[in-house]
Scaffold this motif. Structure first.
Motif: not given
Length: 373
Positions: A240, A242, A245, A267, A319, A323-324, A370-372
């Protein structure tokens, strides 16, 4: 007749026989030779076998770093340094984390984490630290990379392992104080530092091996990783998005974050919402890969010292590329921790990798948010 006279007589006889034989051979050759087709004797010539270099495309570096997958013009085989780095609030910002190949974050006593910086492919790191004490599981993590253990003191159990098993270590309190220094701008124990040059000098002085077998990860091609195209071949179709995080280890007031920068395909690391900075260059710490893995933790004593199972394997998330990926962590005997999905190791994006080890209790997924956008 003396012994020497007999010897001289025998040698003269041998030479006469040799000369007569040579003359006979020459006469026979002269009789049978054809002057137009006289063969020349072959003279053996010493041929130096060229050193083979890896075949590369035009403009492509011939080597890669074993722990980062980054391109190198020359192979780097020096032994990794496994440095125990303080992560208490008074120790931040630290120095030198931005030049580590691998950074492992794991709990110490009281809910505070400790960082293990693995330094192998880079050199000229003027300041690394603050450096703190070692624990048995930190020995295990450092040695899994073949690392020379760098620390200042340790738990009784860690000291027993080091002494009884003859571990290769540089201890500021014990055998290597001359290769560390204290920074007067900070209060002890948050002010102990070293450089990679001083540490390698100390290792040579103590007679430690400078080259050891170094584990290698699998990596995507660096050109794909830099452009972000590695997503298409990562096997992460079920992953998904990501963009950010956040994870907690134990304390609710200590939250580590990683925010995805799509332009750099990395990241960027935060602590409690603030950028985590490397004091050497005032740059925010970043990682091409962030692995979060759950392990069994056990409290050993009233001080809060821990035992952590780093062999069993278990749940993990990786990550990368924004993506995760859900999978598992595994570790074979004598190897490093690796991330697998459906039984296959997932390649890393070239660059620095952060491994974050959280307790299995509370449950693994409770540590992650986890947020977007």
């Amino acid at each position: 007749m003396s012994h020497n006279a007999n010897t001289r007589t025998k040698l003269r006889s041998v030479w006469k026989i040799a000369l007569l034989s040579a003359a006979a051979v020459m006469l026979l050759s002269a009789c049978n030779s054809n002057p137009k087709e006289e063969s020349q004797p072959e003279i053996p010539v010493a041929v130096e076998t060229p050193v083979e270099e890896p075949a590369t495309a035009e403009g492509e570096a011939p080597y890669t770093a074993p722990l980062t997958g980054m391109p190198l013009e020359e192979p780097v085989t020096q032994r990794p340094l496994a440095v125990m780095i303080n992560n208490a609030p008074a120790a931040r910002p630290q120095s030198g984390l931005g030049q580590a190949d691998i950074v492992v974050e794991v709990l110490a006593e009281g809910g505070i984490t400790r960082l293990v910086g693995i330094y192998q492919s880079q050199s000229g790191i003027d300041t690394i630290g603050p450096i703190r004490s070692i624990r048995p599981y930190l020995i295990d993590l450092g040695e899994s990379y073949g690392g020379l253990l760098v620390h200042a003191g340790g738990s009784p159990e860690a000291y027993a392992i080091i002494q009884q098993q003859g571990k290769a270590d540089l201890d500021e309190i014990g055998n290597a104080g001359a290769y560390f220094w204290r920074d007067s701008s900070r209060k002890a124990p948050h002010n102990l530092y070293a450089s990679d040059e001083k540490l390698r000098e100390g290792a040579d002085k103590l007679g430690y091996s400078s080259e050891v077998p170094i584990p290698e990860y699998t990596f995507y091609p660096s050109e794909n990783a830099e452009s972000g195209d590695a997503v298409a071949v990562s096997g992460a179709e079920g992953g998904e998005a990501a963009a950010k995080v956040e994870l907690t280890f134990l304390l609710k007031n200590y939250v580590v974050g990683y925010e995805y920068d799509p332009e750099a395909n990395v990241y960027k690391r935060t602590i409690n919402g603030n950028p985590h900075i490397d004091l050497n260059d005032n740059e925010q710490l970043k990682a091409s890969n962030v692995m979060v893995l759950g392990a069994d933790h056990k409290v050993l004593d009233d001080v809060g010292r821990l035992a952590i199972d780093l062999e069993r394997g278990g749940e993990a998330m990786l990550f990368q590329n924004g993506r995760a990926i859900k999978g598992q962590w595994v570790r074979a005997a004598g190897d490093v921790i690796r991330f697998v999905k459906d039984g296959q190791e997932v390649p890393f994006v070239p660059g620095t990798t952060y491994l974050n080890i959280v307790p299995n209790d509370p449950p693994f997924e409770s540590h992650l948010t986890i947020t977007n956008p």
